[in-house]
Design a protein around this motif. Structure first.
Motif, PDB file in Angstrom:
ATOM      1  N   UNK A  82     -10.629   6.229  -6.632  1.00 26.01           N
ATOM      2  CA  UNK A  82      -9.538   7.208  -6.638  1.00 26.01           C
ATOM      3  C   UNK A  82      -8.243   6.646  -7.235  1.00 26.01           C
ATOM      4  N   UNK A  83      -7.906   5.409  -6.906  1.00 23.86           N
ATOM      5  CA  UNK A  83      -6.641   4.840  -7.374  1.00 23.86           C
ATOM      6  C   UNK A  83      -6.677   4.557  -8.873  1.00 23.86           C
ATOM      7  N   UNK A 134      -4.434   3.163   7.848  1.00 27.42           N
ATOM      8  CA  UNK A 134      -3.321   2.217   7.986  1.00 27.42           C
ATOM      9  C   UNK A 134      -3.417   1.034   7.020  1.00 27.42           C
ATOM     10  N   UNK A 135      -3.389   1.299   5.721  1.00 22.32           N
ATOM     11  CA  UNK A 135      -3.443   0.210   4.742  1.00 22.32           C
ATOM     12  C   UNK A 135      -2.125  -0.563   4.730  1.00 22.32           C
ATOM     13  N   UNK A 136      -2.211  -1.857   4.479  1.00 19.03           N
ATOM     14  CA  UNK A 136      -0.989  -2.685   4.456  1.00 19.03           C
ATOM     15  C   UNK A 136      -0.752  -3.332   3.090  1.00 19.03           C
ATOM     16  N   UNK A 137      -1.794  -3.496   2.314  1.00 15.84           N
ATOM     17  CA  UNK A 137      -1.626  -4.126   1.003  1.00 15.84           C
ATOM     18  C   UNK A 137      -2.792  -3.759   0.094  1.00 15.84           C
ATOM     19  N   UNK A 163       0.833  -1.207   0.000  1.00 15.68           N
ATOM     20  CA  UNK A 163       0.000   0.000   0.000  1.00 15.68           C
ATOM     21  C   UNK A 163       0.866   1.255   0.000  1.00 15.68           C
ATOM     22  N   UNK A 164       2.111   1.103  -0.413  1.00 15.83           N
ATOM     23  CA  UNK A 164       3.010   2.258  -0.486  1.00 15.83           C
ATOM     24  C   UNK A 164       2.512   3.248  -1.542  1.00 15.83           C
ATOM     25  N   UNK A 182      -1.955   7.867  -3.133  1.00 11.52           N
ATOM     26  CA  UNK A 182      -1.661   7.590  -1.729  1.00 11.52           C
ATOM     27  C   UNK A 182      -2.797   6.803  -1.070  1.00 11.52           C
ATOM     28  N   UNK A 183      -2.681   5.467  -0.995  1.00 13.46           N
ATOM     29  CA  UNK A 183      -3.745   4.636  -0.407  1.00 13.46           C
ATOM     30  C   UNK A 183      -4.081   4.992   1.041  1.00 13.46           C
ATOM     31  N   UNK A 184      -3.135   5.566   1.777  1.00 13.53           N
ATOM     32  CA  UNK A 184      -3.392   5.894   3.182  1.00 13.53           C
ATOM     33  C   UNK A 184      -4.409   7.017   3.338  1.00 13.53           C
TER      34      UNK A 184
END
Length: 377
Positions: free
Chosen positions: A137-138, A66-69, A27-28, A59-61
């Motif tokens: 959004x992504x 707190x996204x991790x993947x 999720x970087x 920006x997934x965050x």
């Protein structure tokens, strides 16, 4: 919880529910994408349909705490109709692009993602998830590329080794730290067939598109199509496949895995003149389930008139005259005037001369003059 084991369970389940390919990434932030989007904005190459906030796109965050993947999914769609309808004199047909065949893919992918979400939350009740398809959004393509679904081709499509670029994409941000998959190395090499095939030169160079010149975008706009692109639209009533059909990675690729994606040629390759007389209800009943109907009836009708002009279909002149005389929309009247000039003939000339004397809208007047100039040359 053993995350690696759960990942394998999730992959197995995805196949059960009709997901053709699944990939995982971190999720970087998408830093490289951000630079490209800024540059695209500076050049004025955006379509205007995108999420306007670039930070949210990269920006997934900003979209999930707190996204991790991120999980990326792909579903393969057909590239050929099982029944072939031929356009012929007096029965000219338009064409919807392949990505609009069958049921609206947004619904199909959301169904698969919803099932995937339910599976995750059953196993990990406190997990956080956020899914999106196309209008999220992504960037679907950026996520799919980083998750190993495929590489980003010079035509700006994600190309998979298995299905070519004939795939719909979706993604899910999660709070679970899944092991990321390895991206696929770019395999376009020196090939530039998609760039050469683009009718308008919208593919500026490999990996960058000027949406304002892309036929797929132009067919979705609501105004008058700029003069320089009208003849290049041909008989497309929605979308464009030129850069995909030219791609060697798509040669021989045709998959019919999903019943919802199967075509009805009478709908996806429709007769053009009946479109001009459709009521809103008739349009919705016939085309409402297609993703290509999302902008409504008018753009499709405008594109149908351009297609009739492309064919120089004299049988369409009475219908075009009716649009010119009775429509309220300047875009519809103007396009009809241009199409009449393109097709030609005595009836077209008479109608344009009559409209010239009574029309008050400046844009329509200009289109009438264009039509008459074509008839007089």
């Amino acid at each position: 919880m053993n995350v690696n084991q759960f990942k394998e369970e999730l992959i197995a389940y995805s196949k059960e529910i009709g997901i053709d390919k699944i990939g995982f990434t971190t999720a970087a932030p998408f830093t490289e994408l951000k630079n490209r989007l800024i540059r695209q904005q500076e050049l004025g190459f955006q379509s205007g349909f995108e999420e306007p906030d670039i930070e949210k796109r990269v920006n997934p965050s900003l979209l999930l705490e707190e996204p991790r993947s991120i999980i990326a999914i792909a579903l393969a769609y057909p590239s050929k109709m099982k029944i072939r309808l031929v356009s012929k004199k007096g029965e000219r047909r338009g064409i919807f692009s392949r990505a609009s065949w069958g049921m609206d893919y947004h619904h199909i992918l959301r169904d698969r993602l919803k099932k995937l979400e339910a599976f995750i939350l059953e196993k990990v009740p406190d997990a956080r998830v956020k899914s999106m398809v196309d209008t999220g959004e992504l960037s679907d393509r950026a996520v799919a590329e980083r998750a190993g679904i495929g590489w980003s081709g010079k035509n700006c499509a994600v190309i998979t080794p298995e299905f070519g670029s004939y795939v719909y994409l979706g993604e899910m941000i999660t709070s679970i730290p899944f092991e990321p998959d390895t991206p696929i190395e770019d395999q376009c090499g020196t090939c530039s067939k998609c760039l050469e095939a683009c009718p308008t030169g919208a593919l500026v160079h490999g990996g960058q598109i000027n949406a304002q010149q892309c036929i797929s975008f132009l067919t979705q706009t609501k105004g008058l199509i700029p003069d320089e692109f009208r003849e290049k639209i041909g008989n497309r009533v929605y979308g464009c496949d030129s850069c995909q059909t030219a791609c060697p990675a798509n040669k021989g690729k045709d998959f019919h895995f999903h019943e919802e994606m199967e075509t009805n040629p009478e709908i996806e390759k429709p007769l053009l003149t009946p479109i001009l007389k459709m009521s809103n209800r008739e349009f919705k009943n016939k085309f409402g389930h297609l993703s290509g109907s999302w902008r409504g009836k008018k753009p499709i009708q405008r594109n149908a008139m351009i297609a009739l002009a492309h064919f120089k279909d004299e049988t369409a002149v009475p219908d075009l005259v009716e649009v010119l005389q009775n429509e309220q929309s300047p875009v519809m009247k103007g396009t009809a005037a241009w199409a009449l000039g393109k097709i030609g003939g005595e009836s077209a000339y008479t109608a344009l001369e009559k409209a010239r004397k009574t029309e008050t809208d400046i844009e329509v007047q200009q289109e009438i003059e264009k039509g008459l100039r074509m008839l007089n040359t």
